[in-house]
Scaffold this motif. Structure first.
Motif, PDB file in Angstrom:
ATOM      1  N   THR A 188     101.202 -18.048 -96.417  1.00  0.00           N
ATOM      2  CA  THR A 188     102.241 -17.877 -97.437  1.00  0.00           C
ATOM      3  C   THR A 188     103.637 -18.216 -96.923  1.00  0.00           C
ATOM      4  N   GLU A 207      97.779  -9.931 -97.332  1.00  0.00           N
ATOM      5  CA  GLU A 207      99.093  -9.272 -97.406  1.00  0.00           C
ATOM      6  C   GLU A 207      99.095  -8.110 -98.380  1.00  0.00           C
ATOM      7  N   THR A 208      98.373  -8.251 -99.493  1.00  0.00           N
ATOM      8  CA  THR A 208      98.377  -7.208-100.528  1.00  0.00           C
ATOM      9  C   THR A 208      97.263  -6.192-100.350  1.00  0.00           C
ATOM     10  N   GLY A 209      96.263  -6.514 -99.521  1.00  0.00           N
ATOM     11  CA  GLY A 209      95.117  -5.625 -99.372  1.00  0.00           C
ATOM     12  C   GLY A 209      94.139  -5.697-100.526  1.00  0.00           C
ATOM     13  N   GLN A 210      94.271  -6.725-101.368  1.00  0.00           N
ATOM     14  CA  GLN A 210      93.376  -6.903-102.515  1.00  0.00           C
ATOM     15  C   GLN A 210      92.082  -7.569-102.053  1.00  0.00           C
ATOM     16  N   LYS A 211      90.998  -6.814-102.048  1.00  0.00           N
ATOM     17  CA  LYS A 211      89.756  -7.321-101.471  1.00  0.00           C
ATOM     18  C   LYS A 211      89.075  -8.343-102.361  1.00  0.00           C
ATOM     19  N   TYR A 234      95.133 -16.328 -98.340  1.00  0.00           N
ATOM     20  CA  TYR A 234      95.742 -15.349 -97.442  1.00  0.00           C
ATOM     21  C   TYR A 234      96.523 -14.273 -98.195  1.00  0.00           C
ATOM     22  N   GLU A 235      96.941 -14.580 -99.400  1.00  0.00           N
ATOM     23  CA  GLU A 235      97.735 -13.607-100.170  1.00  0.00           C
ATOM     24  C   GLU A 235      97.049 -12.239-100.218  1.00  0.00           C
ATOM     25  N   ARG A 236      95.724 -12.237-100.322  1.00  0.00           N
ATOM     26  CA  ARG A 236      95.031 -10.945-100.445  1.00  0.00           C
ATOM     27  C   ARG A 236      95.101 -10.139 -99.153  1.00  0.00           C
TER      28      ARG A 236
END
Length: 397
Positions: free
Chosen positions: A337, A386-390, A382-384
């Motif tokens: 990102t 950073e957000t912890g969205q599995k 990769y965004e997930r």
């Protein structure tokens, strides 16, 4: 090599580095210079060399199912994908299937739901009762089993070593440069938004348009050079090849036992594998073998499930590493990102070999054209991290 420049520098030349390298040579209009840097050209300790070379349609996430469907198409048409060269061998997909055994109503319901998703995408997965299993495979002990899923189409074993070898050979034949060296540093621009160059152990500096992390279990070590953190670490996975005094009278599917042990036919022998019960991150060069795992975990599980396996003899064994993504055990793909020319092919957590045709193609499209074209792989971005969205996938082994 000092002060040379490449459009794409790939860190790691095992299955993902070589899949990507070859696919880049297949991208119409892409004529960039590609360099693959491999620290150990024998690949002795690479995860690719320790793989069990299996492929399955039985995932719960539609994207993973489509990835494996392309993988099966690629394996079955390998020579054609490689340009029809008669030197390229045909790969055989031995479709004895995965058999997931459920010993709880909750897992049986999960299997049934997954089967419906798979069937909606054209997979041939069958949801089976205990009676169905016993009729097809009478050698199992099924007292504790409620249901199972099984698929005999495009699911089983193939020769992953040969696929890797030809990715590498054809990439070189098509102009990709491979070198025996190691990336030990990266220099970012003033804004920390691009990797300008990589530094090699030999002392050379290579300017790069794009750098791709194909470092397997060492993925985080490579990412740290660009100031990036990846939740990917080496985890040990054990494999045993054994002979049976009383061989089965038909193929043993790749059986996923509720104990966490899996087993399957392996030619005239059988293969079993598992993680350790205590499953910590390990050092990337830690291949110490725990010999208690066979006696305390694997053999009791297989002999209970298949009573014919009470008399067996281990004839080979090894420990390899998963590139384990601790967030959700699925791949991390695409551009970072912030560091825009740092691209990831990481964290496959045991799915790597079977997913390499589709994932290598996808990242090649991203580099060559700026977007995924064949299959949308953006859910792995990769965004997930950073957000912890599995990325939700319930069929993890």
């Amino acid at each position: 090599m000092d002060n040379q420049s490449y459009d794409v520098v790939i860190v790691g030349g095992a299955i993902y580095g070589s899949s990507l390298a070859w696919w880049l040579t297949q991208m119409t209009g892409f004529d960039g210079k590609v360099l693959v840097v491999e620290r150990d050209p024998t690949y002795e300790f690479a995860s690719t060399s320790h793989t069990n070379s299996c492929i399955r349609q039985q995932f719960s996430n539609a994207t993973n199912i489509r990835i494996s469907q392309f993988g099966a198409e690629f394996i079955k048409n390998f020579r054609a994908f490689m340009g029809g060269d008669p030197e390229v061998p045909h790969l055989v997909l031995q479709s004895y299937g995965y058999l997931y055994l459920a010993d709880t109503p909750e897992f049986a319901a999960t299997l049934k739901e997954s089967q419906q998703i798979q069937a909606s995408l054209g997979a041939h997965t069958r949801h089976m009762t205990r009676e169905d299993i016993a009729a097809a495979y009478p050698f199992y002990m099924l007292d504790d089993i409620i249901a199972a899923n099984h698929n005999l189409v495009d699911e089983g074993y193939f020769d992953g070593g040969t696929m890797f070898d030809w990715f590498k050979r054809m990439a070189k034949r098509n102009g990709v440069t491979y070198i025996h060296d190691e990336v030990v540093g990266m220099t970012l621009n003033a804004a920390k938004a691009n990797v300008d160059s990589v530094t090699l152990k030999s002392g050379a500096t290579i300017s790069c348009g794009t750098v791709v992390n194909c470092s397997g279990p060492r993925a985080n070590d490579t990412a740290q050079m660009a100031g990036i953190d990846l939740p990917v670490r080496p985890r040990k996975r054990y494999t045993f090849i054994f002979d049976a005094a009383h061989p089965l009278n038909r193929d043993l599917p790749l059986t996923i036992d509720p104990s966490g042990v899996h087993m399957r036919s392996e030619g005239k022998y059988y293969l079993a594998g598992c993680p350790p019960d205590d499953d910590p991150d390990v050092a990337p060069d830690d291949f110490e073998f725990d010999h208690s795992i066979w006696l305390e975990k694997v053999w009791p599980a297989i002999a209970t499930r298949v009573p014919a396996f009470e008399q067996v003899k281990v004839i080979n064994q090894w420990v390899g590493h998963y590139a384990f993504n601790s967030l959700d055990q699925n791949a991390i793909l695409g551009r970072h990102t912030r560091v825009e020319n740092f691209v990831m092919l990481n964290g496959f957590s045991g799915h790597g070999l079977q997913q390499s045709p589709a994932m290598g193609r996808g990242i090649a499209e991203l580099i060559a054209y700026g977007a995924y074209r064949s299959l949308d792989l953006s859910p792995f971005g990769y965004e997930r991290i950073e957000t912890g969205q599995k990325f939700v996938e319930r069929a993890i082994i």
